[in-house]
Design a protein around this motif. Sequence first.
Motif, PDB file in Angstrom:
ATOM      1  N   THR A 148       0.864  -1.184   0.000  1.00 43.54           N
ATOM      2  CA  THR A 148       0.000   0.000   0.000  1.00 43.54           C
ATOM      3  C   THR A 148       0.901   1.234   0.000  1.00 43.54           C
ATOM      4  N   PRO A 149       0.344   2.393  -0.292  1.00 42.65           N
ATOM      5  CA  PRO A 149       1.157   3.614  -0.211  1.00 42.65           C
ATOM      6  C   PRO A 149       1.757   3.820   1.190  1.00 42.65           C
ATOM      7  N   GLY A 150       0.966   3.558   2.227  1.00 42.92           N
ATOM      8  CA  GLY A 150       1.452   3.727   3.598  1.00 42.92           C
ATOM      9  C   GLY A 150       2.563   2.769   3.942  1.00 42.92           C
ATOM     10  N   LEU A 151       2.446   1.524   3.488  1.00 44.83           N
ATOM     11  CA  LEU A 151       3.495   0.541   3.760  1.00 44.83           C
ATOM     12  C   LEU A 151       4.797   0.947   3.078  1.00 44.83           C
ATOM     13  N   ARG A 152       4.695   1.425   1.876  1.00 45.81           N
ATOM     14  CA  ARG A 152       5.904   1.852   1.159  1.00 45.81           C
ATOM     15  C   ARG A 152       6.567   3.052   1.821  1.00 45.81           C
ATOM     16  N   ARG A 153       5.769   3.905   2.487  1.00 46.81           N
ATOM     17  CA  ARG A 153       6.317   5.102   3.143  1.00 46.81           C
ATOM     18  C   ARG A 153       6.594   4.873   4.631  1.00 46.81           C
ATOM     19  N   ALA A 154       6.441   3.639   5.119  1.00 47.72           N
ATOM     20  CA  ALA A 154       6.660   3.308   6.533  1.00 47.72           C
ATOM     21  C   ALA A 154       5.763   4.142   7.448  1.00 47.72           C
ATOM     22  N   VAL A 155       4.463   4.145   7.130  1.00 50.03           N
ATOM     23  CA  VAL A 155       3.471   4.847   7.924  1.00 50.03           C
ATOM     24  C   VAL A 155       2.866   3.856   8.912  1.00 50.03           C
ATOM     25  N   PHE A 156       2.692   4.312  10.152  1.00 43.18           N
ATOM     26  CA  PHE A 156       2.085   3.470  11.172  1.00 43.18           C
ATOM     27  C   PHE A 156       0.579   3.418  10.968  1.00 43.18           C
ATOM     28  N   GLY A 157       0.054   2.215  10.817  1.00 47.57           N
ATOM     29  CA  GLY A 157      -1.384   2.016  10.755  1.00 47.57           C
ATOM     30  C   GLY A 157      -2.052   2.664   9.567  1.00 47.57           C
ATOM     31  N   GLY A 158      -3.308   2.927   9.735  1.00 49.36           N
ATOM     32  CA  GLY A 158      -4.115   3.419   8.629  1.00 49.36           C
ATOM     33  C   GLY A 158      -4.795   2.243   7.954  1.00 49.36           C
ATOM     34  N   ASP A 159      -5.578   2.519   6.960  1.00 53.53           N
ATOM     35  CA  ASP A 159      -6.286   1.448   6.265  1.00 53.53           C
ATOM     36  C   ASP A 159      -6.299   1.747   4.771  1.00 53.53           C
ATOM     37  N   ASP A 160      -5.102   1.835   4.206  1.00 57.26           N
ATOM     38  CA  ASP A 160      -4.950   2.130   2.785  1.00 57.26           C
ATOM     39  C   ASP A 160      -5.439   0.996   1.898  1.00 57.26           C
ATOM     40  N   ASP A 161      -5.892   1.382   0.716  1.00 55.69           N
ATOM     41  CA  ASP A 161      -6.101   0.418  -0.353  1.00 55.69           C
ATOM     42  C   ASP A 161      -4.740   0.012  -0.895  1.00 55.69           C
ATOM     43  N   LEU A 162      -4.701  -1.101  -1.605  1.00 51.69           N
ATOM     44  CA  LEU A 162      -3.472  -1.486  -2.294  1.00 51.69           C
ATOM     45  C   LEU A 162      -3.114  -0.403  -3.295  1.00 51.69           C
ATOM     46  N   ASP A 163      -1.812  -0.179  -3.481  1.00 55.98           N
ATOM     47  CA  ASP A 163      -1.430   0.747  -4.543  1.00 55.98           C
ATOM     48  C   ASP A 163      -1.373  -0.038  -5.858  1.00 55.98           C
ATOM     49  N   GLU A 164      -1.167   0.651  -6.952  1.00 55.51           N
ATOM     50  CA  GLU A 164      -1.200   0.001  -8.264  1.00 55.51           C
ATOM     51  C   GLU A 164      -0.182  -1.135  -8.364  1.00 55.51           C
ATOM     52  N   GLY A 165       1.022  -0.893  -7.856  1.00 54.58           N
ATOM     53  CA  GLY A 165       2.050  -1.935  -7.899  1.00 54.58           C
ATOM     54  C   GLY A 165       1.690  -3.128  -7.036  1.00 54.58           C
ATOM     55  N   GLY A 166       1.122  -2.878  -5.861  1.00 53.42           N
ATOM     56  CA  GLY A 166       0.715  -3.967  -4.980  1.00 53.42           C
ATOM     57  C   GLY A 166      -0.399  -4.800  -5.587  1.00 53.42           C
TER      58      GLY A 166
END
Length: 186
Positions: A12-30
């Motif tokens: 997800t965008p948050g995972l790629r940016r090392a963001v704590f938590g949240g509930d992002d959708d998958l990004d295009e690459g994911g």
Amino acid sequence: MSGPRLLASAATPGLRRAVFGGDDDLDEGGLRAALALTTDLGGRADVWFSAPSQAALQTARALGHDDPVVEHALADPDYGQWTGLGLGDIAGTDPEGLQSWLTDPEATPHGGESLAAVRQRAGAWLDKQAEQRIVAVAHPVVVRAALAHALGLSDDGVWQLDVSPLSLIRLTHRADRWHVSFPPAG
């Protein structure tokens, strides 16, 4: 080989940016990476489970499992006040808290859930699946926590494991202990 399989959700965008938590959708690459996976994942599964996060649900759906069982024991950690903030943000505003969280699995400087608590809940759930042919999709840190439990690592053993998005961990349970399976490539 049957037994539980743990699948880390796609990026997800948050995972790629090392963001704590949240509930992002998958990004295009994911999403593309998840769609490219084989739906077999090394054997038949009687049930697909998913953490309640969008990333986990969308990963399961990308693999053709439109209605996975939502399992709250696989939920992302509660990061309390840190939810939505990046690692760099926390390092700048609460360096002592971040250091505590990175070195003490019982620490909750964010006011949320400790990594030890995540390991305990994910591990307890995993133990109930010992003889099941299941696939469980969850955030990489939850997969790390469940794997640390299965391997009998201490709570801080979560930090000894690297689990990338879409990593697949195959487990079996025999002789009253967990075994990690490393199948041949290809």
